[in-house]
Each structure stands twice: as structure tokens, then as C-alpha cells.
Design an enzyme around this catalytic site. Sequence first.
Site, PDB file in Angstrom:
ATOM      1  N   LYS A 190       0.872  -1.188   0.000  1.00 30.42           N
ATOM      2  CA  LYS A 190       0.000   0.000   0.000  1.00 30.42           C
ATOM      3  C   LYS A 190       0.903   1.231   0.000  1.00 30.42           C
ATOM      4  O   LYS A 190       1.389   1.655   1.046  1.00 30.42           O
ATOM      5  CB  LYS A 190      -0.886  -0.021   1.253  1.00 30.42           C
ATOM      6  CG  LYS A 190      -2.238   0.654   1.116  1.00 30.42           C
ATOM      7  CD  LYS A 190      -2.221   2.140   0.888  1.00 30.42           C
ATOM      8  CE  LYS A 190      -2.016   3.015   2.079  1.00 30.42           C
ATOM      9  NZ  LYS A 190      -1.816   4.431   1.660  1.00 30.42           N
ATOM     10  N   GLU A 265       8.679   1.491  11.248  1.00 36.67           N
ATOM     11  CA  GLU A 265       9.808   2.419  11.016  1.00 36.67           C
ATOM     12  C   GLU A 265       9.213   3.815  11.037  1.00 36.67           C
ATOM     13  O   GLU A 265       8.501   4.193  10.108  1.00 36.67           O
ATOM     14  CB  GLU A 265      10.448   2.147   9.651  1.00 36.67           C
ATOM     15  CG  GLU A 265      11.044   0.777   9.490  1.00 36.67           C
ATOM     16  CD  GLU A 265      12.281   0.559  10.323  1.00 36.67           C
ATOM     17  OE1 GLU A 265      12.892   1.563  10.749  1.00 36.67           O
ATOM     18  OE2 GLU A 265      12.624  -0.597  10.565  1.00 36.67           O
ATOM     19  N   CYS A 299      13.492  10.688   7.459  1.00 33.23           N
ATOM     20  CA  CYS A 299      13.195  10.299   8.845  1.00 33.23           C
ATOM     21  C   CYS A 299      14.411  10.492   9.754  1.00 33.23           C
ATOM     22  O   CYS A 299      14.275  10.814  10.920  1.00 33.23           O
ATOM     23  CB  CYS A 299      12.721   8.863   8.887  1.00 33.23           C
ATOM     24  SG  CYS A 299      13.825   7.747   8.010  1.00 33.23           S
ATOM     25  N   GLU A 399       9.116  16.525  15.133  1.00 30.13           N
ATOM     26  CA  GLU A 399       9.599  16.259  13.772  1.00 30.13           C
ATOM     27  C   GLU A 399       8.935  17.234  12.797  1.00 30.13           C
ATOM     28  O   GLU A 399       7.719  17.241  12.651  1.00 30.13           O
ATOM     29  CB  GLU A 399       9.277  14.821  13.361  1.00 30.13           C
ATOM     30  CG  GLU A 399       9.880  14.457  12.021  1.00 30.13           C
ATOM     31  CD  GLU A 399       9.501  13.062  11.539  1.00 30.13           C
ATOM     32  OE1 GLU A 399       8.306  12.718  11.580  1.00 30.13           O
ATOM     33  OE2 GLU A 399      10.412  12.334  11.106  1.00 30.13           O
TER      34      GLU A 399
HETATM   35  P1  NAD Z   1       2.043   8.815   7.289  1.00 29.22           P
HETATM   36  O1  NAD Z   1       2.126   8.132   8.590  1.00 29.22           O
HETATM   37  O2  NAD Z   1       1.077   9.932   7.125  1.00 29.22           O
HETATM   38  O3  NAD Z   1       1.636   7.777   6.126  1.00 29.22           O
HETATM   39  C1  NAD Z   1       2.412   6.617   5.872  1.00 29.22           C
HETATM   40  C2  NAD Z   1       1.529   5.575   5.211  1.00 29.22           C
HETATM   41  O4  NAD Z   1       0.535   5.156   6.141  1.00 29.22           O
HETATM   42  C3  NAD Z   1       0.773   6.073   3.986  1.00 29.22           C
HETATM   43  O5  NAD Z   1       0.759   5.060   3.017  1.00 29.22           O
HETATM   44  C4  NAD Z   1      -0.625   6.327   4.531  1.00 29.22           C
HETATM   45  O6  NAD Z   1      -1.638   6.237   3.556  1.00 29.22           O
HETATM   46  C5  NAD Z   1      -0.752   5.199   5.541  1.00 29.22           C
HETATM   47  N1  NAD Z   1      -1.738   5.406   6.606  1.00 29.22           N
HETATM   48  C6  NAD Z   1      -2.163   6.576   7.156  1.00 29.22           C
HETATM   49  N2  NAD Z   1      -3.082   6.342   8.115  1.00 29.22           N
HETATM   50  C7  NAD Z   1      -3.243   5.004   8.186  1.00 29.22           C
HETATM   51  C8  NAD Z   1      -4.043   4.142   8.985  1.00 29.22           C
HETATM   52  N3  NAD Z   1      -4.885   4.604   9.899  1.00 29.22           N
HETATM   53  N4  NAD Z   1      -3.944   2.809   8.794  1.00 29.22           N
HETATM   54  C9  NAD Z   1      -3.103   2.309   7.867  1.00 29.22           C
HETATM   55  N5  NAD Z   1      -2.330   3.061   7.074  1.00 29.22           N
HETATM   56  C10 NAD Z   1      -2.383   4.396   7.233  1.00 29.22           C
HETATM   57  O7  NAD Z   1       3.524   9.241   6.910  1.00 29.22           O
HETATM   58  P2  NAD Z   1       4.013  10.110   5.671  1.00 29.22           P
HETATM   59  O8  NAD Z   1       3.592  11.512   5.925  1.00 29.22           O
HETATM   60  O9  NAD Z   1       3.622   9.438   4.394  1.00 29.22           O
HETATM   61  O10 NAD Z   1       5.611   9.967   5.797  1.00 29.22           O
HETATM   62  C11 NAD Z   1       6.373  10.750   6.630  1.00 29.22           C
HETATM   63  C12 NAD Z   1       6.709  10.030   7.919  1.00 29.22           C
HETATM   64  O11 NAD Z   1       7.346   8.789   7.640  1.00 29.22           O
HETATM   65  C13 NAD Z   1       7.680  10.806   8.762  1.00 29.22           C
HETATM   66  O12 NAD Z   1       7.277  10.817  10.109  1.00 29.22           O
HETATM   67  C14 NAD Z   1       8.979  10.026   8.608  1.00 29.22           C
HETATM   68  O13 NAD Z   1       9.872  10.210   9.673  1.00 29.22           O
HETATM   69  C15 NAD Z   1       8.496   8.638   8.473  1.00 29.22           C
HETATM   70  N6  NAD Z   1       9.504   7.779   7.808  1.00 29.22           N
HETATM   71  C16 NAD Z   1      10.243   6.905   8.573  1.00 29.22           C
HETATM   72  C17 NAD Z   1      11.236   6.118   7.988  1.00 29.22           C
HETATM   73  C18 NAD Z   1      12.076   5.161   8.821  1.00 29.22           C
HETATM   74  O14 NAD Z   1      12.788   4.354   8.238  1.00 29.22           O
HETATM   75  N7  NAD Z   1      12.033   5.229  10.141  1.00 29.22           N
HETATM   76  C19 NAD Z   1      11.472   6.215   6.611  1.00 29.22           C
HETATM   77  C20 NAD Z   1      10.711   7.106   5.870  1.00 29.22           C
HETATM   78  C21 NAD Z   1       9.725   7.883   6.484  1.00 29.22           C
END
Ligand code: NAD
Length: 508
Positions: A190, A265, A299, A399
Site C-alpha cells: 500500500k 519504522e 526520517c 519532527e
Molecule cells: P504517514 O504516517 O502519514 O503515512 C504513511 C503511510 O501510512 C501512507 O501510506 C498512509 O496512507 C498510511 N496510513 C495513514 N493512516 C493510516 C491508517 N490509519 N492505517 C493504515 N495506514 C495508514 O507518513 P508520511 O507523511 O507518508 O511519511 C512521513 C513520515 O514517515 C515521517 O514521520 C517520517 O519520519 C516517516 N519515515 C520513517 C522512515 C524510517 O525508516 N524510520 C522512513 C521514511 C519515512
Amino acid sequence: MDEINVSSFIKKWLASKNIEKLYINGRWEETKSKKRIKVKNPATNEVIAEVGSASKVDVEAAIYAARNAFDSGEWSKSSAYERSSLLNKVADKIEAHLNEFVEIETLNNGKTLKESKGDVEGAVATFRYYAAIIIGATGETLQVGEPFVSKVVREPIGVCGQIIPWNYPLLMAAWKLAPALAAGNTCILKPSEVTPLTSIRLFEILETLSLPPGVINLVNGTGNNAGQPLVESNEVDKIAFTGGTETGKKIMQHSVGNLKKVSLELGGKSANVIFADADYETALDHATFAIFNNSGEVCSAGSRLLVQKSIYEQFVKDLIVATKKIKVGNGFKQGSQMGPLVNEQQLKKVKAYIDIGKQEATLACGGNQLIGEGYEKGNFIEPTIFIDVDPRARIAQEEIFGPVLTVIPFETEAEAIKIANDSPYGLAAGIFTDDGSKAERVSTALRVGVTWINTYEQNLIEGPWGGYKESGIGRELGTYGLEEYMEVKQMINTLKVEPTNWFTHENE
Ligand code: NAD
């Protein structure tokens, strides 16, 4: 559409039929809802494609397909050699289409072509790495003493739901699919609804490799409509999630139904600690790279820069000079070094944090949205630095996920460690010093999953990636990443087939 260097292939591809569809059970399928999500180019905010928006019914079809595919054993019990060979073919195909992936990523995420190229190469390397190590995967025999024999084997977990964010779309897809498939699982990917395009192209390529139907499935859609049904399903055995910490917490709550395995992550607020004895030019160069690469949408971005007081004033001056030289622009444009933020929502969030920062600290450079020629409609923002920041300020604790650096002075090694560890997150940290023992001491004292000494943001496929504290649970990459997709089974046998006689004797 901004047409700077977008090839005619990509233009045609964006209008092709698969863009609107989901990949379920080996076929491109219309969504049952017939709903679409508009996908935009962050450099112009123009709509570049409309992708299918999966509903719960579509997700359930994908889960059913993945369940059947797993249970049939055709993939899950195939030889490691077969799986390895498939992963190598995926790598070959991505490599053969490298320029397409690079262009699509820049068009959809906004990052520069150079950054996109690094991501695509990273995806290729990830498939190759897991193709290589799955061949050598072994179990264990334990020396438990006669009459017993104990062996430990690893088996795939089953159906894996894999939910990824928008900052490294193709790379995150590779980090998820490669180890899961290597281990013999079946997958439902997804992607972020903001950046689904490279995943669609990847699945078109995977389709040509004749995997058994249902082994890989792609459900585009929002978190609520496509992500949550995956998380809640009792037919899904594992959720691998990369994204924000708040979403990660929801995912843990929603996954309890069948106590599926969950790996997370999440976000970060990583400290980059510069000691006075560091190689000055190297530290300066890495400090700017650590926060401004990928427009700060990383991240593990070095978003808290801790600088020792004896060099603080000069370091900050030079940092500002270096930062002002960064060329912000459309990722397709020759010479652009930092692209736009991914969407208007992210731009709004970053601007709001800059406003908070102005109340909390001293704005030393940047702070403005870029408008005017070349920037008219995009989500461009200046690389921004706040200095003399209180370590407890919101801009030093939360963040921001954009090109905003908070600079904090410190006096002693102990103080640097205390400030660095004063965070709900624990993803990564940088340490710049010429003193090897000090580097080792600080690295040991920091409560983070990854430390970099005299370097920053080196993601090695061979090593574990993941966070302490609210930065996550579990690890990706390396053999650690493979383990996350495997169950461990102990098989105990006996050399003597005999009854226990436990209940047939009088109690002694
Ligand atoms: P997000 O949490 O908004 O979304 C991530 C994914 O989760 C998307 O595909 C979204 O559609 C899905 N999602 C949202 N709500 C959901 C729910 N209730 N149930 C299931 N899926 C759901 O994050 P983002 O804004 O896309 O990405 C940025 C974040 O990702 C930042 O906080 C960043 O630090 C983190 N990140 C972490 C790593 C790591 O390796 N630790 C790597 C990349 C990004």
C-alpha cells in the site's frame, strides 16, 4: 504539466489504463468504488495522474488472493534459488528501466533527478542483496544431549501488508518487497496516496516475471480506506509499516485482532553532534547534507545540530554561507540541488513550524516560501536555520520533516549526550570528532538505532536500520530485515521412542 525533460514515454504512460487500477491476483483490476485520487507534481501542483482509490472490498480481494497464494505453497515452499533468481530479475528490470523510474519519482515526489537516481539504484541494490543472502540462509541444530535432537528452521510468516510513505517511494517499496519475497511470503503493498506512481511502474515490471498469481498485490488508496483494512484483517499475518509515529501508534492499536506481527519504522529528530576537534570542513559539509538533502523530508535527517561552544560562532556563520548557496528549484532543472516539498499540506506544516520557531529562537537564514519565476505554483521553501535553540523548544523536539535546522550550543561531552538523548525519538545520530575514544563513548551513550561517526546518512543495505523509543519497532535491511519476515520453528525429535509413564506410576 511542467514539461521540463519529461520524456514522451512518461507522458503516454501517465495516461495509460493501469494507472487507475489495482494489481490483485495477477491482474490489473478496476477499483470497486470507481473512486480516483489526484496525484500532483510538487513543483507545479498540477495534476499529473488519477490513480484508483481502493476500498475495503478491494483490499479484501487482495488479502484473499495473497492468502490463497501463500497457502498453495507454490511460492512459499519454492526453493531459495528460485526466489533468489526472481529477485535478481527484478533488479535487472529496474536497472533496464532506470531512467523511467528516475523521471517518475522526480515528477511525483519533487526530489532532484540526482536524488531519484540514488533511490532507484538503492532499490536495485536491495533486490540484489536479498537475492544473494537468501541463497545462504541456514537453520541450526542444537546440541541438546541425547535422546533429543533439536533443529531450528525459519519459515515465511505468511500474508504481509506493507504500508509505505511518500519520501522515498520506490526505495521503501524495495525495502519491503525484497526481504518479504526472499523469505517466501506473499505481499500486499500500500503506497502513499501522495506518491503511488513508481510502485505502479514497479508492478508492471513485476507482472512480466510470471510470479504465481496473488504473490504480489498492489492496493493504492488512502490510509483509512486501503491501509486500515489491511491492518485490521485477521487474514494478514504481518504488517510492515513506514511512516509517521502517530500513524504507527494507530496501526499497533488496529492490529491487535489476531496479534499479527508488526514492525514500525517511524519518525525522528536526530542529533548531529559536532565537537570542536572535528575536521571542520567535513563537519560543515555533512551538517548541511544531513538536514537539506531530500528537502529535509528524511526520517533520519540531522535536524538537531549540536555544536561545541568554542567553535559555535564561526561554525554557524559558515553554515549560513553554505546554506544560502543551495539552489532550490524544480527537480528536473539542471543545477537544482533541493526540490520542492511533497505537497501543499507539507508546505503548510513546515511554514507553521517556522512561525513557531520565530517565537522560540533566532531565525538565522531562510524561513520563506519561494515564489516568483520558476517557483510560481510549487511547494518551494528556503533552507532554514534557527540558532541558539533551547533543546526543549518545540522546534527542537518535534519532527518538522522539512528543510529546517535547529542549532543548539553545548559545552561538554556529557552535556551533548544529555541533549541528544532528550527526545521521544531514537532513530539516528551523527558524531563528528577526531578523537576515536570520544566518538566511541558518545556512540555508546546515545539511545538510537544507528550512529554515524564522521559521516551522515549512510544507509548500508548490509546493516540493520530502525529506531529506539518512538522511532519504531523492529529492523529493516541486513539479515535483521530478513528475520522480520520469518517465523522461527524449533523441531524436536527423539532418538528413543518411548512413553513417559508419567501417569502410570505411583507418585514417588
Ligand atoms: P504517514 O504516517 O502519514 O503515512 C504513511 C503511510 O501510512 C501512507 O501510506 C498512509 O496512507 C498510511 N496510513 C495513514 N493512516 C493510516 C491508517 N490509519 N492505517 C493504515 N495506514 C495508514 O507518513 P508520511 O507523511 O507518508 O511519511 C512521513 C513520515 O514517515 C515521517 O514521520 C517520517 O519520519 C516517516 N519515515 C520513517 C522512515 C524510517 O525508516 N524510520 C522512513 C521514511 C519515512
